[in-house]
Design a protein around this motif. Structure first.
Motif, short mmCIF file in Angstrom:
data_model
loop_
_atom_site.label_atom_id
_atom_site.label_comp_id
_atom_site.label_asym_id
_atom_site.label_seq_id
_atom_site.Cartn_x
_atom_site.Cartn_y
_atom_site.Cartn_z
N ALA A 182 0.85 -1.19 0.04
CA ALA A 182 0.01 0.01 -0.08
C ALA A 182 0.94 1.31 0.08
CB ALA A 182 -0.79 0.00 1.17
N VAL A 183 1.86 1.18 0.61
CA VAL A 183 2.84 2.31 0.86
C VAL A 183 3.44 2.57 -0.64
CG1 VAL A 183 4.84 3.41 2.00
CG2 VAL A 183 3.21 2.33 3.35
N LEU A 184 3.98 1.44 -1.33
CA LEU A 184 4.48 1.41 -2.63
C LEU A 184 3.46 2.24 -3.52
CD1 LEU A 184 6.52 -1.66 -2.66
CD2 LEU A 184 7.58 0.42 -2.75
N ALA A 185 2.03 1.66 -3.24
CA ALA A 185 1.22 2.23 -4.40
C ALA A 185 0.95 3.61 -4.28
CB ALA A 185 -0.06 1.54 -3.85
N MET A 186 1.08 4.22 -2.88
CA MET A 186 0.93 5.53 -2.52
C MET A 186 2.24 6.51 -3.28
SD MET A 186 -0.82 6.23 1.06
CE MET A 186 0.18 5.03 2.17
N PHE A 187 3.31 6.01 -3.40
CA PHE A 187 4.48 6.52 -3.74
C PHE A 187 4.37 6.45 -5.25
CE2 PHE A 187 7.08 5.97 0.36
CZ PHE A 187 7.52 7.32 0.52
N ARG A 217 7.07 17.02 -13.66
CA ARG A 217 7.87 17.41 -12.38
C ARG A 217 8.53 15.84 -11.99
NH1 ARG A 217 6.52 22.06 -9.35
NH2 ARG A 217 5.27 23.67 -10.63
N THR A 218 9.77 15.77 -12.55
CA THR A 218 10.44 14.56 -12.34
C THR A 218 11.77 14.84 -11.34
OG1 THR A 218 11.39 14.61 -14.58
CG2 THR A 218 9.56 13.30 -14.29
N GLY A 219 11.84 15.85 -11.03
CA GLY A 219 13.26 16.23 -10.57
C GLY A 219 13.20 15.36 -9.02
N GLN A 220 12.03 15.27 -8.40
CA GLN A 220 12.34 14.87 -7.07
C GLN A 220 12.15 13.39 -7.06
OE1 GLN A 220 8.91 16.26 -4.39
NE2 GLN A 220 9.63 15.04 -2.81
N TRP A 221 11.55 12.61 -7.59
CA TRP A 221 11.59 11.22 -7.31
C TRP A 221 11.77 10.50 -9.02
CZ3 TRP A 221 6.75 11.08 -3.79
CH2 TRP A 221 7.13 11.64 -2.66
N GLY A 222 12.08 11.10 -9.92
CA GLY A 222 12.12 10.70 -11.33
C GLY A 222 10.77 10.43 -11.81
N ASP A 223 10.63 9.35 -12.73
CA ASP A 223 9.62 9.04 -13.21
C ASP A 223 9.15 7.65 -13.41
OD1 ASP A 223 11.55 8.16 -15.12
OD2 ASP A 223 10.81 9.37 -16.81
N ARG A 224 10.05 6.77 -12.77
CA ARG A 224 10.11 5.41 -12.44
C ARG A 224 9.24 5.16 -11.22
NH1 ARG A 224 14.88 1.36 -11.60
NH2 ARG A 224 13.80 -0.46 -11.55
N PRO A 225 8.08 4.09 -11.08
CA PRO A 225 7.61 3.90 -10.01
C PRO A 225 8.37 3.32 -8.96
CG PRO A 225 6.14 3.29 -11.90
CD PRO A 225 7.78 3.48 -12.35
N PHE A 226 8.27 3.64 -7.74
CA PHE A 226 8.81 3.15 -6.65
C PHE A 226 8.83 1.56 -6.67
CE2 PHE A 226 9.62 6.29 -3.11
CZ PHE A 226 9.95 7.42 -4.00
N SER A 227 7.80 0.97 -7.00
CA SER A 227 7.65 -0.41 -7.00
C SER A 227 8.27 -1.21 -7.81
CB SER A 227 5.95 -0.94 -7.05
OG SER A 227 5.73 -0.49 -8.25
N GLU A 228 8.82 -0.63 -8.85
CA GLU A 228 9.78 -1.13 -9.85
C GLU A 228 11.40 -0.92 -9.52
OE1 GLU A 228 8.70 0.34 -13.66
OE2 GLU A 228 6.62 -0.58 -13.59
N ASP A 229 11.56 -0.36 -8.25
CA ASP A 229 13.08 0.06 -8.00
C ASP A 229 13.52 -0.86 -6.75
OD1 ASP A 229 15.33 0.99 -6.77
OD2 ASP A 229 14.73 2.98 -7.73
N PRO A 230 14.07 -1.81 -6.85
CA PRO A 230 14.53 -2.94 -6.05
C PRO A 230 15.06 -1.97 -4.65
CG PRO A 230 15.21 -3.66 -8.06
CD PRO A 230 14.78 -2.37 -8.30
N ALA A 231 15.65 -1.19 -5.05
CA ALA A 231 16.50 -0.32 -3.68
C ALA A 231 15.28 0.30 -3.01
CB ALA A 231 17.38 0.68 -4.27
N ARG A 232 14.38 0.91 -3.74
CA ARG A 232 13.23 1.66 -3.11
C ARG A 232 12.21 0.72 -2.07
NH1 ARG A 232 11.88 6.56 -7.34
NH2 ARG A 232 13.60 8.24 -6.24
N GLU A 272 13.31 -2.21 -1.10
CA GLU A 272 14.04 -2.51 0.24
C GLU A 272 13.97 -1.56 1.54
OE1 GLU A 272 18.78 -3.78 1.22
OE2 GLU A 272 18.03 -4.06 -0.84
N ARG A 273 14.07 -0.43 0.82
CA ARG A 273 14.23 0.86 1.87
C ARG A 273 12.86 0.80 2.65
NH1 ARG A 273 14.98 5.42 -1.18
NH2 ARG A 273 17.13 4.75 -1.28
N ILE A 274 11.71 0.84 1.72
CA ILE A 274 10.51 1.00 2.59
C ILE A 274 10.19 -0.28 3.38
CG2 ILE A 274 7.81 0.96 2.10
CD1 ILE A 274 8.82 2.84 -0.36
#
Length: 63
Positions: A12-17, A29-44, A46-48
């Motif tokens: 659910a948290v990944l879905a919100m991100f 506005r991709t400067g803050q978190w980019g344009d790639r979903p958090f759920s597709e980034d293994p590092a993100r 893992e962090r969450i």
């Protein structure tokens, strides 16, 4: 009620991100978190997950 986050809250948290990233990307506005979903980034993911496992996540529930 506010409670500690649990591993089962991670999707659910990944879905919100992911939703926030999509909203920002749609507005160019991709400067803050980019344009790639958090759920597709293994590092993100893992962090969450580590937030949920370490007591570093809080979840608000209504009802």
């Amino acid at each position: 009620m506010i409670r500690d986050g649990l591993p089962e809250d991670v999707p659910a948290v990944l879905a919100m991100f992911d939703s926030a990233v999509a909203w920002l990307t749609a507005r160019g506005r991709t400067g803050q978190w980019g344009d790639r979903p958090f759920s597709e980034d293994p590092a993100r993911v893992e962090r969450i997950t580590s937030w949920a496992l370490s007591g570093g996540m809080r979840v608000a529930e209504v009802g």
